[in-house]
Every structure is written in C-alpha cells, then in structure tokens.
Design a protein around this motif. Structure first.
Motif, PDB file in Angstrom:
ATOM      1  N   LYS A  12       0.839  -1.205   0.000  1.00  0.00           N
ATOM      2  CA  LYS A  12       0.000   0.000   0.000  1.00  0.00           C
ATOM      3  C   LYS A  12       0.873   1.255   0.000  1.00  0.00           C
ATOM      4  CE  LYS A  12      -0.412   0.119   5.063  1.00  0.00           C
ATOM      5  NZ  LYS A  12       0.560  -0.965   5.292  1.00  0.00           N
ATOM      6  N   ASP A  13       0.292   2.348  -0.480  1.00  0.00           N
ATOM      7  CA  ASP A  13       0.951   3.648  -0.394  1.00  0.00           C
ATOM      8  C   ASP A  13       0.988   4.090   1.063  1.00  0.00           C
ATOM      9  OD1 ASP A  13       1.203   3.663  -3.110  1.00  0.00           O
ATOM     10  OD2 ASP A  13      -0.553   4.918  -3.474  1.00  0.00           O
ATOM     11  N   LEU A  14       2.033   4.808   1.406  1.00  0.00           N
ATOM     12  CA  LEU A  14       2.236   5.191   2.803  1.00  0.00           C
ATOM     13  C   LEU A  14       2.036   6.692   3.020  1.00  0.00           C
ATOM     14  CD1 LEU A  14       5.504   3.151   3.507  1.00  0.00           C
ATOM     15  CD2 LEU A  14       3.164   2.525   4.141  1.00  0.00           C
ATOM     16  N   SER A  15       1.471   7.013   4.170  1.00  0.00           N
ATOM     17  CA  SER A  15       1.427   8.413   4.610  1.00  0.00           C
ATOM     18  C   SER A  15       2.373   8.638   5.785  1.00  0.00           C
ATOM     19  CB  SER A  15       0.001   8.788   5.034  1.00  0.00           C
ATOM     20  OG  SER A  15      -0.421   7.970   6.122  1.00  0.00           O
ATOM     21  N   SER A  16       2.892   7.557   6.339  1.00  0.00           N
ATOM     22  CA  SER A  16       3.762   7.664   7.515  1.00  0.00           C
ATOM     23  C   SER A  16       5.072   8.361   7.160  1.00  0.00           C
ATOM     24  CB  SER A  16       4.049   6.276   8.099  1.00  0.00           C
ATOM     25  OG  SER A  16       4.802   5.500   7.188  1.00  0.00           O
ATOM     26  N   CYS A  17       5.637   9.056   8.131  1.00  0.00           N
ATOM     27  CA  CYS A  17       6.892   9.794   7.953  1.00  0.00           C
ATOM     28  C   CYS A  17       7.789   9.543   9.163  1.00  0.00           C
ATOM     29  CB  CYS A  17       6.633  11.289   7.819  1.00  0.00           C
ATOM     30  SG  CYS A  17       5.519  11.744   6.467  1.00  0.00           S
ATOM     31  N   GLU A  18       9.094   9.573   8.918  1.00  0.00           N
ATOM     32  CA  GLU A  18      10.066   9.356   9.981  1.00  0.00           C
ATOM     33  C   GLU A  18      11.184  10.394   9.859  1.00  0.00           C
ATOM     34  OE1 GLU A  18      11.501   5.309  10.150  1.00  0.00           O
ATOM     35  OE2 GLU A  18       9.798   4.594   8.964  1.00  0.00           O
ATOM     36  N   ARG A  19      11.888  10.603  10.977  1.00  0.00           N
ATOM     37  CA  ARG A  19      13.062  11.470  10.908  1.00  0.00           C
ATOM     38  C   ARG A  19      14.212  10.831  11.683  1.00  0.00           C
ATOM     39  NH1 ARG A  19      11.259  16.686  14.569  1.00  0.00           N
ATOM     40  NH2 ARG A  19      11.138  15.636  16.593  1.00  0.00           N
ATOM     41  N   TYR A  20      15.429  11.109  11.216  1.00  0.00           N
ATOM     42  CA  TYR A  20      16.628  10.522  11.814  1.00  0.00           C
ATOM     43  C   TYR A  20      17.535  11.636  12.300  1.00  0.00           C
ATOM     44  CZ  TYR A  20      21.007   7.908  12.270  1.00  0.00           C
ATOM     45  OH  TYR A  20      22.169   7.348  12.744  1.00  0.00           O
ATOM     46  N   ASP A  21      17.742  11.668  13.618  1.00  0.00           N
ATOM     47  CA  ASP A  21      18.663  12.633  14.219  1.00  0.00           C
ATOM     48  C   ASP A  21      19.977  11.907  14.483  1.00  0.00           C
ATOM     49  OD1 ASP A  21      20.096  14.379  15.827  1.00  0.00           O
ATOM     50  OD2 ASP A  21      18.287  15.197  16.730  1.00  0.00           O
TER      51      ASP A  21
END
Length: 480
Positions: free
Chosen positions: A437-446
C-alpha cells in the motif's frame, strides 16, 4: 642509627633504623596554620584584651579591626592610612556610605574569606566592594553573578557589570539577552536601554535569531518614537536580512511602517534578490533514465538550451542522486529497464572538472527506488527495494572524507519510492510504498541521537514523490 629524610609530594618521611616515620604534610600544615592565624585575628577583635588599633563605625555601631589587616585587603584603607588624610591619625573612622549590617559582612569576609551572597544582596555587596576597593570580594561577586545569570536578572546584572567594569559578566549577560531576545525585548528594562546598548546587543547577535532582533528593534523604537525613530535605520542595517525566512521578510519586515523609507526598502530588496537566488538555480541536470540509461544532460533555464555531459560508466534507472557543492552523486538503481536488477554502484561527477564520471566504493546493499540526502560531509541512503530482500528498511551512509560506507539504524517501516529531505541537519523520510500500500507515515533521523522516530503523517498517502525544503518547511510533491 641511620637517619635520612625523604620528601614525597610535600609529605616528609624520616628513615630511622629500617623504619619510616611520617612527620607531617607540609602543604596541609601550612593551610591549617593560615586558618588558625585568621581565626586568632578574628577572635582578637572581640576579646577583652584586643590588640585592635582601629574602630569602624556605622550608624552608631562600632567594629574593632586591625589597621594592617584592613590595609592588606582593601586599597581604600591602604590609601587612607598611607597618605596624608585626616583619617590617618584617627582611632575611629565613620563608614557613612555602608550600613552596619553590610559593614559587618565585609569585615567578616576580610578576616575569614566567607560571605553569603544571594541574588537579593549581590548588588549591594559588589557596590560595597567597589567603594572599599576590595578586589577579592568583587571577584566573589563576579563568580556568583556568572553562575546566577538568567532571563529575569540579566538586564539588572548587565547594568551592574557596566558600572563596575565586570567584563565577564557583561559578555555573559549580552549572550543571555541575544539568546532570549524576543522575550527580553518586552521587559521595561530593555525598553529603557540607550541606543548604544541596543547596538551592542544586536552586534553580538549570532545571526540565529534575527527575527527576535528585528522585533526588539521595532519595539524599542516604538516605545519612544519621537526620540528614537532617527535611530531605526542604523539599527535595521545591523540585521542580517539574508538570514530571515522569505515569508518573514514579506509578511513582517515589509509590512512594518518603520521600514517604509528608501534606504530600508533598498536593503530589503537586496535581501529578496539574494534569497530568491539561493532558492533557485539557473539550470538542472537529468541523469540517465529508462530509455537513455547512461545519458546525462544539463539544461539552462535562462537560455533554454541543453548540453550533453559525459555518460555514466554504468547504465541505470530508478537511481537516486545527490548534489553536494560542485559534485553530483548517482547512487544505486537498476541495471535493466524493467528495474528488477538492483545495483549498488555509485558514481560522482564534478561540475568544476566536467570530464568524466568517477566510480566510488559501492553501497553495502543493492537498492532501487531508494532515497538519498547529504548532511555535512556524508551522504545518507535509506530504504529501497531489491530481489533478494524485497522492500528494504536498511539504511547506510557514505563519508565523503574517508570514502567509506557504514550502516545506520533501520527505518521503522520499510519503504521505496519515498521522498527524503534534510532540514536543520535532520534527515526526513516521507511517504512511499511498502509493497502492499501507499504510505502516509513519515520518519526522521537525528544523527546525534542515532535513531529514527515517527512524526506526523502526510495528509494523503503518496509514493514516487519528491521533497523540497523552503523557508523551514518540507513540501511533499507528487503522485498520490
């Protein structure tokens, strides 16, 4: 009997008939003697047979002291009793400018080196230290103030530092003002600043809070516009307008009435032009593709003409690319038009030396439709897909200084066809497709923390998108 002395780290040992005897620790003994002597002198002040030769008075209260002790610690008393002053020949001196409670504390400090300093009394103590020219007490006050400076007291401490030449305190209060300018600019004490004080603060600004500096200048001028409007241009010209966001320049600075003069508008126009130039480029580069797997073209948007660049060493589709300075990196992709044969090869092209693409060390894993961004001197590659593992959550980074790849923590959700962005040296991974499925989730990497964290999702799931950073915002553009 054999006797010899051995001194080790200020401790004296005596060797007698095959045995060591500890005599004393010389340093500790000296310290103890100084403390004992100070206690004896302090006790002598109140003893019945005191040897004190001077009485200090304040509001009728008397304090017996030793002239020599006072002279050693205070230049005020040293001058009083070494030059021809009336007090030199008196047995009693009236300290009219110092209340008895404060005088008692100063005398106790001179004899013992101890004094209780608080935010409530430090200004009085430093005032008394300055009056009596007691540098040791002044230094104690300075140390206390350096530790105690905060948003609430920094303006008061700053005035004290200016009055008594406390350079370290002045520097730290200025730093505190700069770091909290938006909040401090609302305080009455700041609004009472002279123009030179405001200038000093703006000049010390580290350019990371120019918005706060702008509001501080406007607020200060508007507090007394009749007398201060003439200073606005001087203060406004101290701002680094190029450090301000485009929206802020347009919606805040341009709309301010004080800016509506020819010189200020000219400065603002220069900032707009530079800002636009930073966000735009005169050309863009196309690297490979489904039908032209090794071709690279640079397109000039001004002349609307294209120019062929040297071909890639290896043909590829669905690769990702990163530009860092004059260098362009092409990473991964597939070696076949269908996009199924993922590769790990990496090539670099230098626009300053546009002769050929240079091969670099391969990635740790083959990847198609992955995302890439650069931060500082490293290139980060995240996610993607390949035949062996399917949708990838693995990530890696390339150090451009050492030419080496290393793994970094995996994404929370494996994905490909996603967007990536670098905002304030934090890596963002946006949307994509997880194979189902297409995703709407987002992540960030510090990188300082070394982990991925989930953030607010997109309003709409999307894949095969691109991300653009503009004015401290990330824009997700593309297929939904």
């Amino acid at each position: 009997m054999v006797v010899c002395c051995l001194k080790l780290y200020l401790t004296v040992f005596v060797y007698v008939n095959s045995q060591f005897f500890l005599l004393c620790n010389m340093e500790e003994s000296a310290v103890q003697h100084k403390v004992w002597l100070a206690d004896q002198l302090n006790g002598d002040r109140t003893s019945a047979d005191s040897t004190c030769d001077l009485i200090l008075t304040s509001e009728g209260q008397e304090f017996r002291v030793h002239k020599n002790v006072m002279m050693l610690v205070s230049n005020y008393f040293k001058k009083m009793f070494t030059i021809e002053m009336v007090e030199k020949y008196k047995e009693s001196v009236d300290m009219k400018k110092i209340p008895p409670q404060r005088l008692a504390k100063i005398i106790n400090f001179i004899y013992s080196g101890k004094i209780e300093i608080t935010e409530e009394n430090v200004l009085d103590i430093v005032d008394d230290a300055e009056y009596t020219e007691n540098e040791a007490l002044k230094s104690h006050c300075c140390s206390f103030m350096l530790d105690a400076i905060n948003v609430e007291n920094c303006l008061t401490f700053r005035m004290c530092a200016q009055r008594y030449n406390l350079d370290e305190v002045l520097i730290k209060t200025n730093q505190t003002i700069v770091e909290n300018l938006a909040e401090i600019a609302l305080l009455d004490d700041f609004l009472q600043f002279e123009v030179d004080d405001v200038t000093a603060v703006i000049n010390q600004n580290n350019k990371s809070c120019e918005e706060g500096a702008f509001f501080a200048i406007v607020g200060w001028v508007n507090y007394n516009p009749c007398d201060r409007e003439k200073f606005f241009l001087k203060l406004f010209s101290l701002l680094d307008l190029n450090a301000l966001r485009t929206n802020f320049l347009l919606n805040q600075v341009f709309e301010e009435n004080l800016v509506q003069n020819n010189v200020c508008l000219h400065l603002l126009g220069d900032a707009f032009r530079k800002c636009t130039k930073l966000h735009c480029t005169d050309n863009f580069i196309l690297i490979a593709g489904k039908n032209l797997m090794t071709d690279c073209v640079i397109y000039d948007m001004i002349t609307r003409k294209s120019k062929q660049l040297p071909k890639l060493n290896s043909g590829r589709v669905y690769a990702c690319a990163v530009k860092f300075g004059s260098k362009i990196y092409s990473l991964g992709g597939a070696e076949d038009k269908g996009g199924s044969n993922a590769c790990s090869t990496v090539e670099m092209f230098d626009l300053d030396e546009p002769t050929e693409w240079n091969k670099l060390p391969e990635m740790l894993q083959t990847r198609v439709k992955c995302g890439a961004q650069h931060m500082k001197s490293e290139i980060f590659v995240v996610g993607g897909i390949n035949k062996l593992f399917g949708t990838l959550s693995s990530c890696e980074k390339f150090d451009m200084k050492t030419n080496k790849w290393t793994s970094i923590p995996n994404l929370l959700v494996g994905r490909f066809g996603h967007g990536t962005a670098n905002l304030r040296s934090v890596l963002y991974c946006v949307g994509g497709y997880d194979g189902e499925k297409d995703l709407s989730s987002c992540e960030r990497y510090d990188e300082e923390i070394g982990e991925w964290n989930e953030i607010t999702p997109l309003n709409q799931a999307r894949r095969c998108l691109i991300c653009v950073v503009l004015d401290e915002h990330i824009y997700a553009i593309g297929w939904t």
